[in-house]
Design a protein around this motif. Structure first.
Motif, mmCIF file in Angstrom:
data_model
loop_
_atom_site.group_PDB
_atom_site.id
_atom_site.type_symbol
_atom_site.label_atom_id
_atom_site.label_comp_id
_atom_site.label_asym_id
_atom_site.label_seq_id
_atom_site.Cartn_x
_atom_site.Cartn_y
_atom_site.Cartn_z
ATOM 1 N N TYR A 65 0.839 -1.197 0.000
ATOM 2 C CA TYR A 65 0.000 0.000 0.000
ATOM 3 C C TYR A 65 0.877 1.250 0.000
ATOM 4 N N PHE A 84 -2.043 3.494 7.936
ATOM 5 C CA PHE A 84 -1.806 2.305 7.113
ATOM 6 C C PHE A 84 -0.825 1.339 7.790
ATOM 7 N N ASN A 90 -4.707 -2.635 8.855
ATOM 8 C CA ASN A 90 -3.843 -3.318 7.892
ATOM 9 C C ASN A 90 -3.171 -4.497 8.584
ATOM 10 N N ALA A 95 3.354 -1.209 3.987
ATOM 11 C CA ALA A 95 2.959 0.161 3.672
ATOM 12 C C ALA A 95 4.199 0.992 3.384
ATOM 13 N N PHE A 310 -9.524 -0.014 2.981
ATOM 14 C CA PHE A 310 -9.000 -1.375 2.936
ATOM 15 C C PHE A 310 -10.079 -2.369 2.516
#
Length: 320
Positions: A65, A84, A90, A95, A310
């Protein structure tokens, strides 16, 4: 000019696309699993912040991400803002928080003065991640706040870089005319069967990037024009209206609109929060609420944009 080449990928039996970094140990300069750290992209003067989840397995392809910060902000603030790196949102993804060259991403007129090579940087950073970590290259996603949200759209518009991302998200995005950005060119994403899934969040009280746009010295597009543009790129007719426009909650009022294009249900989505301003919606607060309270007049939100992002991303992956 984009210089990176897309690298060959091997499809696992699970359907995941294994990057070249699969099977390798985490590089010594990278953070250990469960932590994040500031790094430099080799051969450049560009920085980024990297988070590797505690669940990381060098043999298991992992989603990646990207989260782009807003104008005058930085990668550290974006990690705190977007959350994130928070396992609550997550659970198992890597990330990465790129840092802009001068506080602005391409599309913002202040960045256009120096024309930082942000598209090359994004493309090269993605290749770097795929070379050194076990990335599921069918599950790479881009999100951003304000100027970072606008830059996420610039990434999606680029046929080379955008074609490597499965879906996109923008929070309180500042959308300049993507067909007239110096150093970028018109919005021409590569054609692909899965389209370009896009989810957008905006507060009706946003005065920094007004939901209805503005016509000052740095004009921004109305959000509806931006959304209809992505609906058209995904196969809807020009200026297509949403297929659904529903009330998610009454107090505070949160509306959700979505477009179905070329058989792709909800390929473009939009959440409109009444009363709040230029903030990243969160039920517990974040850097926007703590450091920039005037931008968030309604205070904490009744929903978490990160959770919605998400959930949206989980529905999409590239066909490689």
């Amino acid at each position: 000019m984009l210089t990176s080449l897309l690298l060959p990928l091997a499809l696992a039996t699970t359907g995941a696309a294994r990057s070249l970094g699969c099977g390798r140990e985490i590089p010594s300069k990278f953070p250990s699993a469960g932590k994040s750290a500031i790094l430099h992209l080799p051969g450049t003067d560009r920085e980024y912040r990297l988070y590797i989840p505690l669940t990381y397995d060098k043999n298991q392809p992992t989603p990646l991400y990207f989260s782009f910060h807003g104008a005058t902000r930085d990668m550290n603030e974006e990690e705190e803002l977007s959350q994130f790196s928070n396992p609550f949102f997550n659970k198992d993804g890597i990330a990465v928080y790129p840092n802009s060259k001068n506080g602005y991403w391409l599309s913002n007129p202040s960045a256009n003065i120096s024309l930082p090579n942000d598209l090359d940087f994004t493309n090269d950073l993605l290749t770097h991640m795929e070379n050194l970590l076990c990335i599921d290259s069918s599950r790479v996603y881009s999100a951003g706040k304000s100027n970072g949200g606008g830059f996420t759209a610039v990434v999606a518009c680029n046929a080379t870089v955008g074609s490597r991302f499965a879906a996109f998200a923008s929070v309180s995005g500042a959308y300049y005319d993507t067909d007239n950005i110096p150093g970028v060119g018109p919005c021409k994403p590569a054609k692909r069967k899965e389209g370009y899934p896009f989810i957008e969040f905006h507060g009706t009280g946003d005065t920094t990037a007004p939901i209805d746009g503005n016509t000052n010295s740095n004009p921004k597009l109305p959000v509806i024009d931006f959304l209809e543009g992505w609906a058209e790129r995904n196969g809807c007719v020009k200026n297509a209206k949403w297929a659904r426009n529903e009330t998610v909650m009454e107090d505070p009022l949160l509306r959700h609109a979505s477009w179905d294009c070329a058989g792709k249900r909800g390929i473009v989505q939009h959440y409109r929060e009444s009363g709040n301003g230029h903030c990243w919606p969160s039920t517990v607060g974040n850097d926007d609420y703590e450091e920039h309270p005037l931008q968030c007049p309604a205070g904490k939100s009744a929903f978490n944009a990160t959770e919605y992002i998400f959930e949206f991303f989980r529905d999409y992956r590239l066909r490689l």
